[in-house]
Design a protein around this motif. Sequence first.
Motif, mmCIF file in Angstrom:
data_model
loop_
_atom_site.group_PDB
_atom_site.id
_atom_site.type_symbol
_atom_site.label_atom_id
_atom_site.label_comp_id
_atom_site.label_asym_id
_atom_site.label_seq_id
_atom_site.Cartn_x
_atom_site.Cartn_y
_atom_site.Cartn_z
ATOM 1 N N PHE A 179 -6.976 28.210 -0.489
ATOM 2 C CA PHE A 179 -8.058 27.482 0.170
ATOM 3 C C PHE A 179 -7.607 26.090 0.600
ATOM 4 C CE2 PHE A 179 -11.473 24.338 -0.181
ATOM 5 C CZ PHE A 179 -12.372 24.816 0.760
ATOM 6 N N TYR A 180 -6.933 25.370 -0.281
ATOM 7 C CA TYR A 180 -6.532 24.001 0.048
ATOM 8 C C TYR A 180 -5.354 23.968 1.022
ATOM 9 C CZ TYR A 180 -9.817 22.412 -3.451
ATOM 10 O OH TYR A 180 -10.975 22.153 -4.147
ATOM 11 N N ASP A 181 -4.507 24.994 0.992
ATOM 12 C CA ASP A 181 -3.484 25.122 2.025
ATOM 13 C C ASP A 181 -4.129 25.275 3.400
ATOM 14 O OD1 ASP A 181 -1.226 24.862 0.500
ATOM 15 O OD2 ASP A 181 -0.922 27.008 0.196
ATOM 16 N N THR A 182 -5.107 26.168 3.469
ATOM 17 C CA THR A 182 -5.813 26.399 4.729
ATOM 18 C C THR A 182 -6.551 25.146 5.183
ATOM 19 O OG1 THR A 182 -6.107 28.724 4.115
ATOM 20 C CG2 THR A 182 -7.497 27.873 5.886
ATOM 21 N N LEU A 183 -7.194 24.464 4.237
ATOM 22 C CA LEU A 183 -7.921 23.243 4.566
ATOM 23 C C LEU A 183 -6.988 22.202 5.168
ATOM 24 C CD1 LEU A 183 -10.603 21.641 4.358
ATOM 25 C CD2 LEU A 183 -9.843 20.874 2.100
ATOM 26 N N LEU A 184 -5.801 22.031 4.589
ATOM 27 C CA LEU A 184 -4.853 21.046 5.104
ATOM 28 C C LEU A 184 -4.387 21.400 6.511
ATOM 29 C CD1 LEU A 184 -3.102 18.544 4.668
ATOM 30 C CD2 LEU A 184 -1.385 20.029 3.605
ATOM 31 N N ILE A 185 -4.143 22.675 6.753
ATOM 32 C CA ILE A 185 -3.697 23.090 8.085
ATOM 33 C C ILE A 185 -4.799 22.888 9.113
ATOM 34 C CG2 ILE A 185 -2.918 25.065 9.450
ATOM 35 C CD1 ILE A 185 -1.528 26.136 7.005
ATOM 36 N N VAL A 186 -6.049 23.177 8.745
ATOM 37 C CA VAL A 186 -7.173 22.964 9.671
ATOM 38 C C VAL A 186 -7.359 21.476 9.950
ATOM 39 C CG1 VAL A 186 -9.668 23.207 9.947
ATOM 40 C CG2 VAL A 186 -8.327 25.117 9.055
ATOM 41 N N LEU A 187 -7.214 20.630 8.926
ATOM 42 C CA LEU A 187 -7.284 19.183 9.147
ATOM 43 C C LEU A 187 -6.196 18.733 10.110
ATOM 44 C CD1 LEU A 187 -7.970 17.746 5.564
ATOM 45 C CD2 LEU A 187 -9.589 17.988 7.463
ATOM 46 N N GLY B 66 -5.129 28.993 15.618
ATOM 47 C CA GLY B 66 -3.693 28.979 15.383
ATOM 48 C C GLY B 66 -3.351 28.589 13.963
ATOM 49 N N ALA B 67 -4.068 27.604 13.421
ATOM 50 C CA ALA B 67 -3.830 27.173 12.046
ATOM 51 C C ALA B 67 -4.110 28.308 11.059
ATOM 52 C CB ALA B 67 -4.712 25.970 11.724
ATOM 53 N N LEU B 68 -5.234 28.989 11.256
ATOM 54 C CA LEU B 68 -5.573 30.107 10.369
ATOM 55 C C LEU B 68 -4.591 31.269 10.555
ATOM 56 C CD1 LEU B 68 -9.465 30.074 10.800
ATOM 57 C CD2 LEU B 68 -8.138 29.216 8.859
ATOM 58 N N GLY B 69 -4.132 31.448 11.796
ATOM 59 C CA GLY B 69 -3.154 32.501 12.061
ATOM 60 C C GLY B 69 -1.834 32.241 11.351
ATOM 61 N N MET B 70 -1.383 30.987 11.383
ATOM 62 C CA MET B 70 -0.143 30.649 10.681
ATOM 63 C C MET B 70 -0.278 30.884 9.185
ATOM 64 S SD MET B 70 1.673 27.340 12.424
ATOM 65 C CE MET B 70 0.218 26.335 12.569
ATOM 66 N N GLN B 71 -1.431 30.494 8.656
ATOM 67 C CA GLN B 71 -1.656 30.690 7.224
ATOM 68 C C GLN B 71 -1.677 32.176 6.873
ATOM 69 O OE1 GLN B 71 -1.493 28.653 4.947
ATOM 70 N NE2 GLN B 71 -2.689 29.297 3.179
ATOM 71 N N TYR B 72 -2.289 32.974 7.734
ATOM 72 C CA TYR B 72 -2.369 34.417 7.479
ATOM 73 C C TYR B 72 -0.983 35.051 7.525
ATOM 74 C CZ TYR B 72 -3.505 39.344 8.149
ATOM 75 O OH TYR B 72 -3.567 40.712 8.030
ATOM 76 N N ILE B 73 -0.179 34.683 8.528
ATOM 77 C CA ILE B 73 1.167 35.245 8.650
ATOM 78 C C ILE B 73 2.023 34.849 7.454
ATOM 79 C CG2 ILE B 73 3.283 35.181 10.014
ATOM 80 C CD1 ILE B 73 1.548 34.849 12.507
ATOM 81 N N ALA B 74 1.896 33.578 7.040
ATOM 82 C CA ALA B 74 2.700 33.096 5.922
ATOM 83 C C ALA B 74 2.351 33.812 4.629
ATOM 84 C CB ALA B 74 2.505 31.590 5.760
ATOM 85 N N VAL B 75 1.065 34.142 4.436
ATOM 86 C CA VAL B 75 0.620 34.751 3.183
ATOM 87 C C VAL B 75 0.880 36.257 3.159
ATOM 88 C CG1 VAL B 75 -1.427 35.282 1.793
ATOM 89 C CG2 VAL B 75 -1.099 32.982 2.702
#
Length: 319
Positions: free
Chosen positions: A227-235, A127-136
Motif C-alpha cells: 500500500f505505501y509503495d503504491t502511495l509513494l508512486i502515486v504521489l 502508469g504508476a499503478l501499472g509499474m507497481q503491478y508489473i513489479a509485484v
Amino acid sequence: MSLRTAHTQKELTLLLASIPIGLLALIGFIFWGFPPVYSFFWDTACGTIDTWLVCSGFLQRGFTSGILIGITAPIVGAYLVNRQMALIGEALAHTAFGGVAIGLFVGAAIPSLNYPLGFALIAAAVGALGMQYIAVTTDGYADIPIAIMLTGGFAVGIAVISYGVVFSATVESYLFGDILFVPFENVQLMVGLTLIVAATVALTHKQLLFITFDREAARLARINVWFYDTLLIVLTALVVVAAMQILGAILVAGMLVIPVAAAMQLTNSFNRGMLLSVLLGQVAIIGGILLSYYWNIATGAMIILVAIATYLIAVAVSR
C-alpha cells in the motif's frame, strides 16, 4: 492479531475515512479560498517592491507555480532517491506526456474536454499503478517496469501527435516546459496537488520512512508495504504532472533528484536533508527564473542548470 498490527490497521482506516472530508475542504480552498489569498499576497508584494518582475501577472503565476514545485518535488524525491528509484520520475513524466497528447487530441475534437493536464494526471496515475503491478506480479528486475513505462508513454505521445499537427506548438510547452505562460487554472491545480502531497506525506511519513530504509522490518511490523509503495508512486505521479508545464517532460525528473542529491552531500539526517532539499529547490526555482529572464534562456533548462550548480557546490563543500 498483535497490538502493533491493530494499531497500523486503525491508522490506515482513519486515513482512508478522512479522504472525502479532506477532498471537500481542498476543493473549497482551491476555488474560493486561494484566489483572494493569491491576489492579496501579490498586490502587497507589488506595492512594496514596485518592479516589473514582481508586478507582471505571468511572472506572478510562474513564481507561484515554481515555488510549489520546489516544495513538493524534493519532498517526494527524498524517499525515491534513498530507495534508489530516481528514474521513476522520468518514466512517469514520459507517461504523463502521452496523457497530455491524448488530452490535446480529445480537446481539439471536443472543446469542453480540453484539459490536457487532467488527462496527464490520469495517465500518470495509471502508469504508476501499472509499474507497481508489473513489479509485484513478475519476476523481472525492478527497472523493467520503469523502462516499459518510460518508452511506452513517450511512444503513445508521439503516435497521437502524428495525427495532431495543429497542436504541435502546444505540445512543445509540455515537452520542454513554459513556466512564464502558466494559466491561473493550472496554478490552482498545482496548489491542490501540493496540498495533497504535503498532507499525505505528513500523515504517512513514519511508514514511508520505515519502508524506505528497512522493508523487511516493516513487513515484520505488519505494515502494508504494498500500500505505501503504491502511495509513494502515486504521489510521484502527482508531482510529475504538477511540474510538467514548468519544466517539461524531459527535465521534470531533475527537481525530484538533484536538490535531494545536493542535500545528501551536506547532512546524513533524512529529516534535515528533506528540509534542506526544499530550500535548495527554492534556490533552483527562483534563481533559474531570474537568470532565465536576464539571459533570455529557456526557463526549465535554467532551473535545472542552477540545481546542478547547487549540487556541485554542495559536493565541493562536503569535501
